[in-house]
Motif scaffolding. Structure first.
Motif, mmCIF file in Angstrom:
data_model
loop_
_atom_site.group_PDB
_atom_site.id
_atom_site.type_symbol
_atom_site.label_atom_id
_atom_site.label_comp_id
_atom_site.label_asym_id
_atom_site.label_seq_id
_atom_site.Cartn_x
_atom_site.Cartn_y
_atom_site.Cartn_z
ATOM 1 N N TYR A 194 0.857 -1.170 0.072
ATOM 2 C CA TYR A 194 -0.124 -0.062 0.148
ATOM 3 C C TYR A 194 0.871 1.337 -0.039
ATOM 4 O O TYR A 194 1.947 1.213 0.389
ATOM 5 C CB TYR A 194 -0.949 0.014 1.216
ATOM 6 N N GLN A 199 -1.395 14.272 -2.249
ATOM 7 C CA GLN A 199 -2.095 14.701 -3.226
ATOM 8 C C GLN A 199 -1.185 15.216 -4.313
ATOM 9 O O GLN A 199 -1.282 14.946 -5.552
ATOM 10 C CB GLN A 199 -3.079 15.825 -2.941
ATOM 11 N N TYR A 219 1.722 14.449 -5.422
ATOM 12 C CA TYR A 219 2.442 13.211 -6.223
ATOM 13 C C TYR A 219 1.538 12.206 -6.647
ATOM 14 O O TYR A 219 2.084 11.134 -7.315
ATOM 15 C CB TYR A 219 3.504 12.756 -5.204
ATOM 16 N N ARG A 220 0.150 12.164 -6.240
ATOM 17 C CA ARG A 220 -0.489 10.971 -6.678
ATOM 18 C C ARG A 220 -0.513 10.748 -8.174
ATOM 19 O O ARG A 220 -0.558 9.481 -8.632
ATOM 20 C CB ARG A 220 -1.907 11.264 -5.906
ATOM 21 N N LYS A 221 -0.946 11.781 -8.924
ATOM 22 C CA LYS A 221 -0.859 11.483 -10.325
ATOM 23 C C LYS A 221 0.399 10.914 -10.937
ATOM 24 O O LYS A 221 0.540 10.005 -11.621
ATOM 25 C CB LYS A 221 -1.029 12.759 -11.124
ATOM 26 N N VAL A 257 2.956 9.360 -9.590
ATOM 27 C CA VAL A 257 3.002 8.030 -8.861
ATOM 28 C C VAL A 257 2.309 7.137 -9.493
ATOM 29 O O VAL A 257 2.833 5.858 -9.823
ATOM 30 C CB VAL A 257 2.862 8.122 -7.266
ATOM 31 N N SER A 258 0.959 7.442 -9.815
ATOM 32 C CA SER A 258 0.191 6.504 -10.570
ATOM 33 C C SER A 258 0.576 6.250 -11.918
ATOM 34 O O SER A 258 0.462 5.043 -12.477
ATOM 35 C CB SER A 258 -1.185 7.087 -10.548
ATOM 36 N N LYS A 259 0.854 7.339 -12.621
ATOM 37 C CA LYS A 259 1.470 7.235 -13.882
ATOM 38 C C LYS A 259 2.769 6.203 -13.879
ATOM 39 O O LYS A 259 2.999 5.238 -14.936
ATOM 40 C CB LYS A 259 1.846 8.501 -14.531
ATOM 41 N N LEU A 305 3.677 4.071 -11.713
ATOM 42 C CA LEU A 305 3.140 2.447 -11.605
ATOM 43 C C LEU A 305 2.418 1.878 -12.804
ATOM 44 O O LEU A 305 2.600 0.785 -13.240
ATOM 45 C CB LEU A 305 2.260 2.493 -10.182
ATOM 46 N N TYR A 306 1.578 2.446 -13.316
ATOM 47 C CA TYR A 306 1.016 2.065 -14.623
ATOM 48 C C TYR A 306 2.145 1.610 -15.790
ATOM 49 O O TYR A 306 2.086 1.070 -16.478
ATOM 50 C CB TYR A 306 0.195 3.199 -15.208
ATOM 51 N N SER A 349 0.668 -4.306 -11.222
ATOM 52 C CA SER A 349 -0.859 -4.444 -10.754
ATOM 53 C C SER A 349 -0.888 -5.718 -9.695
ATOM 54 O O SER A 349 -0.003 -6.126 -9.436
ATOM 55 C CB SER A 349 -1.549 -4.873 -12.065
#
Length: 198
Positions: A55, A60, A62-64, A66-68, A70-71, A76
């Motif tokens: 987890y 907030q 850094y969310r975008k 970090v999400s990119k 990981l993608y 997954s």
């Protein structure tokens, strides 16, 4: 650290993989600087090795990214693993698992303290790793080789040294890797005998 991160507007990546297993866990740095800390918690370390998921608590800002990231890394989690983890957490069973892991680690660390009492072993009583300082002039990698020749796996400090720093003359022992207490005792006796000969 939290104060410096806030003052200097830098972020911290906090590895909390073993945080919940600690007997006297201190508050996470993320609790003092939530807008400057990415906190990582692992289910495989806290709950079960086969539950390969983690987890992230991400500010907030850094969310975008970090999400990119990981993608793009194609990371997954199996939906079944996610459901299992969520059910354990929501049901309150996670605390029982943690207490069980702590009890097991305490038993194992008592054995380490008994067999290696004449040597310096750093680590917590509920920790799953211990750092053994080596006597004399032997390096961690040389002791790693000696131990492996006797059937015991330890890791020299050289494996964990970053940059140009000189590694400590030490080895890391995983006290929870052996399947049984008897197996751990046998390994500790082998290590003690090797240390006594140095």
């Amino acid at each position: 650290m939290a104060e410096i991160a806030s003052d200097q507007d830098i972020f911290i990546i906090e590895d909390g993989a073993y945080h919940l297993l600690s007997q006297n866990a201190q508050p996470a740095v993320a609790s003092f600087a939530p807008d400057h800390t990415i906190y990582i918690a692992s289910m495989s370390k806290t709950l079960a090795p086969g539950l390969r998921m983690a987890y992230l608590s991400v500010p907030q800002a850094y969310r975008k990214p970090v999400s990119k990231a990981l993608y793009n890394l194609n990371i997954s989690v199996s939906p079944l693993m996610a459901v299992l983890a969520a059910r354990v957490i929501v049901s309150g069973q996670l605390d029982q698992f943690i207490k069980s892991h702590q009890h097991n680690a305490r038993q194992r660390n008592k054995l380490v303290n008994r067999y290696l009492r004449d040597y310096t072993c750093h680590g917590d009583e509920t920790g799953i790793f211990r750092w053994l300082e080596l006597p004399g002039t032997i390096s961690g990698s040389a002791f790693e080789t000696l131990a492996m020749e006797k059937g015991v796996r330890v890791y020299g400090a050289e494996r964990f040294t970053v940059g140009n720093n000189l590694p400590s003359r030490a080895v890391r022992m995983s006290v929870c890797a052996p399947e049984t207490l008897t197996e751990l005792e046998q390994a500790l006796l082998i290590l003690k005998n090797l240390l006594d000969q140095l």
